[in-house]
Design an enzyme around this catalytic site. Structure first.
Site, PDB file in Angstrom:
ATOM      1  N   ASN A  53      99.407  54.104 -55.178  1.00  0.00           N
ATOM      2  CA  ASN A  53     100.824  53.923 -55.471  1.00  0.00           C
ATOM      3  C   ASN A  53     101.571  55.250 -55.382  1.00  0.00           C
ATOM      4  OD1 ASN A  53     101.499  55.263 -58.248  1.00  0.00           O
ATOM      5  ND2 ASN A  53      99.432  54.457 -58.381  1.00  0.00           N
ATOM      6  N   LYS A 180      98.929  58.000 -71.234  1.00  0.00           N
ATOM      7  CA  LYS A 180      99.925  58.865 -70.580  1.00  0.00           C
ATOM      8  C   LYS A 180     101.256  58.151 -70.512  1.00  0.00           C
ATOM      9  CE  LYS A 180      99.949  60.105 -65.999  1.00  0.00           C
ATOM     10  NZ  LYS A 180      99.245  60.712 -64.842  1.00  0.00           N
ATOM     11  N   LYS A 182     105.631  58.674 -69.224  1.00  0.00           N
ATOM     12  CA  LYS A 182     106.575  59.416 -68.400  1.00  0.00           C
ATOM     13  C   LYS A 182     107.571  60.174 -69.265  1.00  0.00           C
ATOM     14  CE  LYS A 182     104.708  57.971 -64.698  1.00  0.00           C
ATOM     15  NZ  LYS A 182     103.942  58.935 -63.893  1.00  0.00           N
ATOM     16  N   ASP A 211     104.087  63.104 -68.253  1.00  0.00           N
ATOM     17  CA  ASP A 211     104.190  63.315 -66.809  1.00  0.00           C
ATOM     18  C   ASP A 211     105.658  63.345 -66.393  1.00  0.00           C
ATOM     19  OD1 ASP A 211     103.981  63.326 -64.067  1.00  0.00           O
ATOM     20  OD2 ASP A 211     102.820  61.470 -63.918  1.00  0.00           O
ATOM     21  N   GLU A 237     102.281  67.291 -67.267  1.00  0.00           N
ATOM     22  CA  GLU A 237     101.955  67.045 -65.848  1.00  0.00           C
ATOM     23  C   GLU A 237     103.151  67.187 -64.906  1.00  0.00           C
ATOM     24  OE1 GLU A 237      99.755  63.421 -65.203  1.00  0.00           O
ATOM     25  OE2 GLU A 237     100.640  63.088 -63.228  1.00  0.00           O
ATOM     26  N   GLU A 263      98.824  65.730 -57.599  1.00  0.00           N
ATOM     27  CA  GLU A 263      98.793  64.406 -56.960  1.00  0.00           C
ATOM     28  C   GLU A 263      99.640  64.374 -55.694  1.00  0.00           C
ATOM     29  OE1 GLU A 263     100.794  62.272 -60.357  1.00  0.00           O
ATOM     30  OE2 GLU A 263     101.980  61.405 -58.746  1.00  0.00           O
ATOM     31  N   ASP A 290      94.392  63.461 -55.012  1.00  0.00           N
ATOM     32  CA  ASP A 290      93.990  62.050 -54.861  1.00  0.00           C
ATOM     33  C   ASP A 290      93.598  61.835 -53.405  1.00  0.00           C
ATOM     34  OD1 ASP A 290      93.918  59.304 -54.475  1.00  0.00           O
ATOM     35  OD2 ASP A 290      95.888  58.926 -55.375  1.00  0.00           O
ATOM     36  N   HIS A 320      94.531  61.477 -59.525  1.00  0.00           N
ATOM     37  CA  HIS A 320      95.590  60.471 -59.590  1.00  0.00           C
ATOM     38  C   HIS A 320      95.139  59.208 -58.856  1.00  0.00           C
ATOM     39  CE1 HIS A 320      98.965  58.599 -57.296  1.00  0.00           C
ATOM     40  NE2 HIS A 320      99.651  58.757 -58.415  1.00  0.00           N
ATOM     41  N   GLU A 339      92.041  58.518 -63.351  1.00  0.00           N
ATOM     42  CA  GLU A 339      93.189  57.814 -63.907  1.00  0.00           C
ATOM     43  C   GLU A 339      92.948  56.312 -63.861  1.00  0.00           C
ATOM     44  OE1 GLU A 339      96.889  58.724 -61.895  1.00  0.00           O
ATOM     45  OE2 GLU A 339      98.057  58.028 -63.615  1.00  0.00           O
TER      46      GLU A 339
HETATM   47  O1  LIG Z   1     104.587  57.332 -61.352  1.00  0.00           O
HETATM   48  C1  LIG Z   1     103.865  57.718 -60.439  1.00  0.00           C
HETATM   49  O2  LIG Z   1     104.308  58.026 -59.303  1.00  0.00           O
HETATM   50  C2  LIG Z   1     102.388  57.864 -60.673  1.00  0.00           C
HETATM   51  C3  LIG Z   1     102.028  59.148 -61.303  1.00  0.00           C
HETATM   52  O3  LIG Z   1     102.726  60.119 -61.281  1.00  0.00           O
HETATM   53  C4  LIG Z   1     100.745  59.247 -61.995  1.00  0.00           C
HETATM   54  O4  LIG Z   1     100.027  58.257 -62.056  1.00  0.00           O
HETATM   55  O5  LIG Z   1     100.438  60.326 -62.475  1.00  0.00           O
HETATM   56 MG   LIG Z   2     101.709  61.876 -62.096  1.00  0.00          MG
END
Ligand SMILES: O=C([O-])CC(=O)C(=O)O
Ligand SMILES: [Mg+2]
Length: 387
Positions: A53, A180, A182, A211, A237, A263, A290, A320, A339
């Site tokens: 993704n 984790k 955001k 992150d 992150e 990532e 990744d 990732h 992950e």
């Molecule tokens: O939200 C995303 O693009 C995925 C991401 O950064 C992660 O899994 O660390």
């Molecule tokens: Mg990330």
């Protein structure tokens, strides 16, 4: 023995979630099947792969360029010396002929997706789990028990701190010990409130990573570092642009606790620049390259060699992507974990159906190949592409 077809289909993995940079409302993934003329246990060997993704499915590149280079190559030139199996390194070289260096996104995703399918086929031809094959090739002991953490904590419409807490609680209920979320998609004060809510919910049962998805400029990254220092986080992150190594290095002057990134670095050359110029600390930081986004395991082996040259342990790598390919690499080659997205990007992410998370770890089942056959919803869409 030969590859008789390389098939690709682009699938939606859309959802209403959003990180600090993108929403996933139009997100896609490429599913690839490498069809061979080999038969094992009464079944044609087909290797499968998909991209992680966050990057859109690179179907155009696969269909217009990389597929043909494999199918047009002399079959004997894609095999190992003994002629007993396909050689992922030779297939990689065939795919990358007439490609200039640099500018790695996003052909690296196309090659990484096909590379995953090649390794799946090779392990099936040898009749063993990929993680065992990788460990054997390096003459090391595989460790089928792999650390995994639960990634989520996205922003989405109508989600308040109560819903965020509930989500994190559900990960703990499923056996995870690191979760984790955001940050960077709201104001710094709102993010502080979200972090405090989650920490209150998980208490001493788990640790929290955050992150920023590369959202921050230097000033904002430092402001967040100062705020985050108030909490015992697992890691901070992807603070700024993935290629801004000076920014990454500068943040380490403001943040002693672990950081993680990588990532969105797609080659061993980029990984080397991160270690050269990013101020990353081998005793505490984490590397998230990744393989599915970055030219596959053939390239990832080069990246691991760079780590060795720079004195980094492989145990600092927690990739990732949440796919079974990196689980195999972790179990076979000694990475620090992988992950996992317990509720997202299905059916591609996750584990074989029999696998449970216990105390933040899974144990790899003994399935030939990457293990896709053990995940019923996933193998169904794979076999619909080629069987
Ligand atoms: O939200 C995303 O693009 C995925 C991401 O950064 C992660 O899994 O660390
Ligand atoms: Mg990330």
């Amino acid at each position: 023995m030969r590859i008789i077809d390389v098939r690709e289909v682009t699938k939606p993995i859309a959802s209403p979630i959003r990180n600090a940079y993108i929403d996933f409302s139009k997100m896609t993934a490429s599913l690839v099947a490498v069809v061979t003329d080999v038969v094992r246990d009464g079944r044609r060997v087909v290797g499968y792969g998909f991209n992680s993704n966050g990057r859109y499915g690179p179907g155009g590149l696969i269909r217009e360029r990389f597929r043909d280079r494999i199918l047009e190559a002399e079959p004997a030139g894609l095999m190992n010396d003994a002629g007993t199996s396909l050689d992922p390194h030779r297939i990689w070289a065939a795919m990358m002929q007439n490609e200039k260096p640099g500018g790695h996104g996003e052909r690296s995703v196309a090659v990484g997706t096909i590379d995953m399918a090649i390794w799946d086929a090779v392990a099936k031809i040898e009749g063993k789990p990929l993680f065992r094959l990788l460990a054997e090739r390096e003459q090391r002991e595989a460790d089928p028990r792999v650390f995994v953490y639960a990634a989520g904590g996205y922003y989405y419409p109508g989600k308040d701190n109560g819903a965020l807490r509930k989500e994190m609680r559900s990960y703990l209920d499923r056996g995870y010990t690191v979760v984790k979320m955001k940050i960077g998609g709201a104001s710094i004060e709102d993010d502080r409130g979200r972090i405090e809510s989650v920490l209150e919910e998980i208490g001493s049962e788990a640790r929290l990573a955050v992150d920023a998805n590369g959202r921050f400029d230097l000033e904002t990254g430092i402001a967040y570092a100062k705020m985050l220092r108030d909490y015992p986080l697992f890691w901070y992150e992807e603070i700024g642009d993935p290629l801004d190594y000076a920014l990454q290095a500068a943040i380490s002057e403001f943040y002693d606790a672990p950081m993680a990134t990588g990532e969105n670095l797609f080659s061993h050359q980029d990984a080397r620049n991160l270690l050269r110029y990013g101020g990353m600390r081998a005793d505490r930081d984490f590397l998230q390259f990744d393989c599915a986004l970055s030219y596959g395991l053939v390239e990832y082996l080069r990246t691991l060699d760079i780590l060795r040259q720079f004195g980094w342990s492989r145990s600092r790598c927690i990739p990732h992507g949440g796919h079974q390919m990196s689980l195999n690499i972790a179990a076979g080659l000694g990475l620090g974990g992988n992950e996992s997205y317990p509720d997202l990007f299905q059916p591609y992410g996750g584990f074989p159906d029999t696998v449970k998370v216990i105390d933040g770890h899974i144990t790899m089942p003994e399935l030939p190949g990457i293990g896709f056959e053990g995940k019923s919803d996933l193998i169904k869409v794979m076999r619909a592409l080629a069987d």
